[in-house]
Scaffold this active site. Sequence first.
Site, mmCIF file in Angstrom:
data_model
loop_
_atom_site.group_PDB
_atom_site.id
_atom_site.type_symbol
_atom_site.label_atom_id
_atom_site.label_comp_id
_atom_site.label_asym_id
_atom_site.label_seq_id
_atom_site.Cartn_x
_atom_site.Cartn_y
_atom_site.Cartn_z
ATOM 1 C CB CYS A 118 -0.958 -0.069 1.155
ATOM 2 S SG CYS A 118 -2.146 -1.503 1.064
ATOM 3 C CG HIS A 257 -2.944 3.796 2.242
ATOM 4 N ND1 HIS A 257 -3.631 3.488 1.306
ATOM 5 C CD2 HIS A 257 -3.149 2.736 3.122
ATOM 6 C CE1 HIS A 257 -4.039 2.121 1.333
ATOM 7 N NE2 HIS A 257 -3.497 1.749 2.521
ATOM 8 C CG ASN A 287 -6.595 -0.175 1.528
ATOM 9 O OD1 ASN A 287 -5.977 0.128 0.842
ATOM 10 N ND2 ASN A 287 -6.081 -0.777 2.774
#
Length: 335
Positions: A118, A257, A287
């Site tokens: 990520c 993020h 996500n």
Amino acid sequence: MKPDSGISVMITGTGAAVPDRVLTNRELEKTLDTTGHWIVQRTGIQERRIAGGRTATFHLAAAAAGRALRDARVAPEEVDLILVATSTPDQFTVPTAGLVQEALGADRAAAFDLSAACAGFPYGLATGAQFIRAGVYRTVLVVGAEIFSRIVNWRDRSTAILFGDGAGAVVLRPASSGALWYSHLGADGRGADILKVPAGGSRLLASEETVRQGLQYIHMNGREVFKFGVRVMEEELRLAMEQCGLYPEQIDLFVPHQANLRMIETAVERLGLPRDRVYVNIQRYGNTSAASIPIALDEAARCGCLAPGSVVAMVGFGAGLTWGTCLATYRSAAG
Ligand code: COA
């Protein structure tokens, strides 16, 4: 990387692409032992996008990259390098970036994938920027693209609620004077076990047994990841502001993020950032791993939350453990 060393770099265009199919919490309630209320309260996520069976990561990546090029008014033949950050590449070999190059017709470009989970997008920004700062390349496409729905165990309520599919991209170019560029990367391999896909690589090849045990799916210690993510967002952004000599109010937009709304809110509160300077779209996409920051960045640009000359701060974190920060100027205020 200190902000004042050599040629600077700027984001000159953004693009994003997400699948049409929306998967709502209400639908998940039917297949998992969960409630929409629990998901929203603990994560902020209301729905996510899921790619259809015929869509591969490169399809989303190429669509986002093409939009970023058009936004930057750059022709595919001008691209020197395509970097695709992904944990869900189309296949082990070939690199997804090569397929994107072909789809765009960016015949002159070098192309490679980058694996930093990520945190892949800030890692990609830092890598792409180095080629520009060194004077090697002039036009770099950095793409974050994922089809995480393929590595999620849809029977595991602790992970299935979190992730979604999508892609985002930016065009990097040398900047006019006055543009800010700062990046900082980090990793801690001691945390490798708290977030991982155990099988399917050289360490543990996929077999009937690994599939029976569900080891091809993401495994996560949510509480540990939560603590790590909040700490990294706070520490990294604090360091970035200190290194660049900026106060929180000089950050025009923070694009973190998008992992969990509570994580973002906790970090933002500790940093004392004004809430209206933080871009959040996790409620609609969940996500999307390496794609989350560039999708949010593109949305922010389209809705007018970013103006030419804006200073945008991005922090990503994820499996590895890895993390990365970038402070950049969005376009040139001079036009
Ligand atoms: N629905 C209902 N209950 C759930 C659930 C769900 N979807 N998922 C977990 N639970 C349960 C747990 O089983 C646990 O039950 P127990 O107390 O009976 O054991 C309870 O909820 C609390 O679990 P916990 O893990 O402490 O919840 P949490 O508040 O930490 O939220 C996450 C769980 C996964 C949402 C949260 O930890 C998180 O978002 N972590 C970060 C994950 C992440 O960002 N990963 C990617 C990073 S790049």
